[in-house]
Design a protein around this motif. Structure first.
Motif, PDB file in Angstrom:
ATOM      1  N   ASN A   1       6.350   2.053  14.751  1.00 33.93           N
ATOM      2  CA  ASN A   1       6.053   0.692  13.825  1.00 33.93           C
ATOM      3  C   ASN A   1       5.623   0.989  12.722  1.00 33.93           C
ATOM      4  O   ASN A   1       5.547   0.224  11.793  1.00 33.93           O
ATOM      5  N   ASP A   2       5.266   2.308  12.315  1.00 32.92           N
ATOM      6  CA  ASP A   2       4.533   2.906  11.076  1.00 32.92           C
ATOM      7  C   ASP A   2       5.632   3.114  10.075  1.00 32.92           C
ATOM      8  O   ASP A   2       6.018   4.410  10.070  1.00 32.92           O
ATOM      9  N   LEU A   3       5.810   2.289   9.125  1.00 33.35           N
ATOM     10  CA  LEU A   3       6.876   2.500   7.867  1.00 33.35           C
ATOM     11  C   LEU A   3       6.359   3.046   6.780  1.00 33.35           C
ATOM     12  O   LEU A   3       5.582   2.395   6.169  1.00 33.35           O
ATOM     13  N   LEU A   4       6.673   4.247   6.162  1.00 32.77           N
ATOM     14  CA  LEU A   4       6.122   4.753   5.051  1.00 32.77           C
ATOM     15  C   LEU A   4       6.993   3.854   3.770  1.00 32.77           C
ATOM     16  O   LEU A   4       8.329   4.037   3.695  1.00 32.77           O
ATOM     17  N   PRO A   5       6.337   3.240   3.017  1.00 38.21           N
ATOM     18  CA  PRO A   5       7.147   2.379   1.969  1.00 38.21           C
ATOM     19  C   PRO A   5       7.725   3.515   0.858  1.00 38.21           C
ATOM     20  O   PRO A   5       8.824   3.105   0.589  1.00 38.21           O
ATOM     21  N   ALA A   6       7.494   4.580   0.997  1.00 41.97           N
ATOM     22  CA  ALA A   6       8.165   5.799  -0.007  1.00 41.97           C
ATOM     23  C   ALA A   6       9.649   6.011   0.845  1.00 41.97           C
ATOM     24  O   ALA A   6      10.500   6.385  -0.107  1.00 41.97           O
ATOM     25  N   THR A   7       9.861   5.597   1.967  1.00 38.27           N
ATOM     26  CA  THR A   7      11.165   5.816   2.543  1.00 38.27           C
ATOM     27  C   THR A   7      12.139   4.858   2.204  1.00 38.27           C
ATOM     28  O   THR A   7      13.317   5.047   2.463  1.00 38.27           O
ATOM     29  N   LEU A   8      11.618   3.884   1.499  1.00 38.83           N
ATOM     30  CA  LEU A   8      12.566   2.721   1.183  1.00 38.83           C
ATOM     31  C   LEU A   8      12.911   2.859  -0.398  1.00 38.83           C
ATOM     32  O   LEU A   8      12.079   3.605  -1.251  1.00 38.83           O
ATOM     33  N   SER A   9      13.819   2.369  -0.802  1.00 39.53           N
ATOM     34  CA  SER A   9      14.487   2.206  -2.195  1.00 39.53           C
ATOM     35  C   SER A   9      13.418   1.242  -2.931  1.00 39.53           C
ATOM     36  O   SER A   9      12.848   0.446  -2.433  1.00 39.53           O
TER      37      SER A   9
ATOM     38  N   PRO B   1       0.964  -1.092  -0.001  1.00 43.93           N
ATOM     39  CA  PRO B   1       0.154  -0.102  -0.109  1.00 43.93           C
ATOM     40  C   PRO B   1       1.042   1.362   0.152  1.00 43.93           C
ATOM     41  O   PRO B   1       2.185   1.063   0.264  1.00 43.93           O
ATOM     42  N   ARG B   2       0.215   2.270  -0.374  1.00 40.93           N
ATOM     43  CA  ARG B   2       0.904   3.591  -0.391  1.00 40.93           C
ATOM     44  C   ARG B   2       1.122   4.228   1.162  1.00 40.93           C
ATOM     45  O   ARG B   2       2.037   4.920   1.434  1.00 40.93           O
ATOM     46  N   GLY B   3       0.129   3.991   1.924  1.00 38.31           N
ATOM     47  CA  GLY B   3       0.305   4.470   3.227  1.00 38.31           C
ATOM     48  C   GLY B   3       1.004   3.683   4.195  1.00 38.31           C
ATOM     49  O   GLY B   3       1.892   2.927   3.730  1.00 38.31           O
ATOM     50  N   PRO B   4       1.167   4.061   5.479  1.00 33.70           N
ATOM     51  CA  PRO B   4       2.120   3.501   6.531  1.00 33.70           C
ATOM     52  C   PRO B   4       2.038   1.851   6.637  1.00 33.70           C
ATOM     53  O   PRO B   4       0.880   1.613   6.630  1.00 33.70           O
ATOM     54  N   LEU B   5       2.974   1.361   6.799  1.00 36.36           N
ATOM     55  CA  LEU B   5       3.056  -0.316   6.856  1.00 36.36           C
ATOM     56  C   LEU B   5       3.208  -0.463   8.456  1.00 36.36           C
ATOM     57  O   LEU B   5       3.957   0.229   9.227  1.00 36.36           O
TER      58      LEU B   5
END
Length: 467
Positions: A430-438, A350-354
């Motif tokens: 624990n809320d990770l935004l996928p956009a912060t990952l490569s 998803p685009r939102g936080p994981l």
């Protein structure tokens, strides 16, 4: 590689961010006052165009005191202009070499002309001194609970440091949990010192992430007390007070009260051994939704302090009874599928936080617990459970290897996310935004979630043992 090997650590993870600064026209005396107020040995000089120089206590002594430079003059008159700097991508080894070669104790960190931090000899010393063993020692030596809390406040820094040096996730969480265990045992001792010797033997146990030795930078407390069957009603106030002292102390040290009241301060979870046997027998015989939830929590129990004989037979007997009850196992299987990996249509992220806890590691934790039940294995640590499940045949070697790799990636990604937050002064979550990952990282994280989803499907279809 040592968990505290600063030589391989990027400077960006080692430096002090937002160092104290002043402008070139700041009076020397004002700069000295800033240094004194902040109890620092240097101050960085900047202007709108970026970093300009550095002034140290040594500069003040050599140029102002020894050679009579006017304290009312600008700090630019005593600053070192040709100061060698390093970028955030440099390694701790580069800092060490520069300090030794130039006989300096301060290295400004500059990125594209802009000051982003500074590394001092004090930073290096603090880094090398900070370890889980050091924190354990200081907890034991603490004079009171506030002193213990000052030690545990350094755990996030330790976590970020361990992540930065590439320490494996299961080692990091084990080291962090060891500190919580020490805090708990010290609080138990303080409680006994205050209340006197316990009237009957008891055992303090942890459940949840502490029980599994999987604590990170975000942990509440989950615990309970098993008392000897010789306990009387007259003895119960002693254990109520003991539980309150320990629970309050844990809360003060950052292990906040459990929102679900899964604590020894709750009389339901402070009972004689015979009552605990009744709890487990009842949950297994009548696996209601609450029973499934409680059994899941209690299957992660681990002794922390007291008489461990009170738990040994209970754990083995409960596992045997649970494994023999096919209805209970079926309910536990259904319960283990409630937390799903965060995958959308076509297994997309998803685009939102994981939520890297409830939708990341928890699905694997639930699978590990179920495999432990099927194989009647005693470890409560998730990775150890999966490895034991492979050894006992409850999980195939291929499926088990895939699940271990997926779990390692998910758990490591979660810790890296928390470490990044800690380094910029944020509280870890624990809320990770996928956009912060490569893109590469997102692709592999997605693959890891697909593995977990596949294993859940196998469990749900009754093929879990085949992996």
């Amino acid at each position: 590689m040592s968990p505290t090997d600063l030589t391989v650590l990027p400077v960006g993870q080692l430096m002090t961010r937002d160092p104290v600064t002043c402008s070139p026209d700041t009076p020397i005396q004002s700069a000295a006052e800033l240094m004194a107020d902040h109890q620092i040995s240097s101050i960085c000089v900047v202007d709108p165009d970026g970093f300009r120089g550095l002034v140290t206590v040594r500069d003040m002594n050599a140029k102002v005191i020894a050679h009579g430079v006017d304290p009312a003059g600008p700090v630019s008159a005593v600053m070192t202009v040709d100061r060698t700097t390093l970028p955030p991508s440099a390694l701790g080894l580069d800092v060490l070499h520069m300090m030794m070669e130039r006989r300096i104790g301060h290295v400004p960190i500059v990125d594209a002309g802009r000051l982003v931090g500074i590394v001092t000899q004090t930073d290096l010393t603090r880094f090398q001194a900070l370890s889980s063993a050091d924190l354990v020692r200081r907890v034991v030596e603490a004079s009171d609970v506030p002193a213990m809390a000052r030690v545990t406040a350094e755990i996030p820094t330790l976590l970020a440091q361990l992540v930065g040096t590439g320490t494996r996730h299961e080692v990091i969480t084990r080291l962090i949990t060891d500190i919580a265990d020490t805090v708990t045992r010290c609080l138990l001792k303080r409680a006994e010192d205050e209340l006197g010797a316990p009237p009957v033997p008891y055992l303090w146990l942890a459940c949840g992430s502490q029980g599994r030795q999987e604590q990170t930078g975000v942990s509440d407390q989950d615990n309970c007390l098993i008392l000897s069957d010789d306990v009387t009603d007259a003895d119960m106030p002693y254990f109520a007070k003991l539980a309150q002292i320990v629970s309050d102390g844990l809360h003060a040290c950052g292990y906040v009260y459990c929102p679900g009241d899964m604590m020894a301060t709750n009389t339901r979870w402070c009972q004689p051994l015979r009552v605990w046997r009744g709890y487990f027998d009842g949950w297994i015989a009548k696996p209601s939704p609450e029973a499934q939830m409680l059994a899941s929590v209690m299957f992660d129990l681990r002794p922390i302090g007291g008489d461990e004989d009170l738990f040994a037979d209970l754990q083995a007997d409960t596992l045997a009874k649970a494994a023999r009850n096919s209805i209970f196992v079926a309910h536990m299987t259904a319960n283990s599928l409630k937390h799903a990996p965060p995958l959308g249509v076509f297994n997309r992220l998803p685009r939102g936080p994981l939520d890297m806890k409830h939708n990341g590691v928890v699905p694997v934790v639930d699978l590990g617990r179920l495999y432990a039940l099927q194989g009647q294995v005693l470890p409560v640590n998730t990775r150890a459970r999966i490895e034991a499940a492979i050894a006992t045949g409850a999980l195939s070697k291929t499926g088990g290897a895939d699940l271990l790799d997926a779990y390692d990636l998910i758990a490591t990604t979660r810790l890296r996310h928390q470490a990044r937050q800690i380094r910029v002064g944020q509280g870890p979550d624990n809320d990770l935004l996928p956009a912060t990952l490569s893109g590469f990282e997102r692709s592999h994280l997605r693959d890891a979630f697909v593995v977990v989803k596949t294993m859940q499907s196998a469990i749900g279809s009754g093929k879990g043992a085949l992996g």
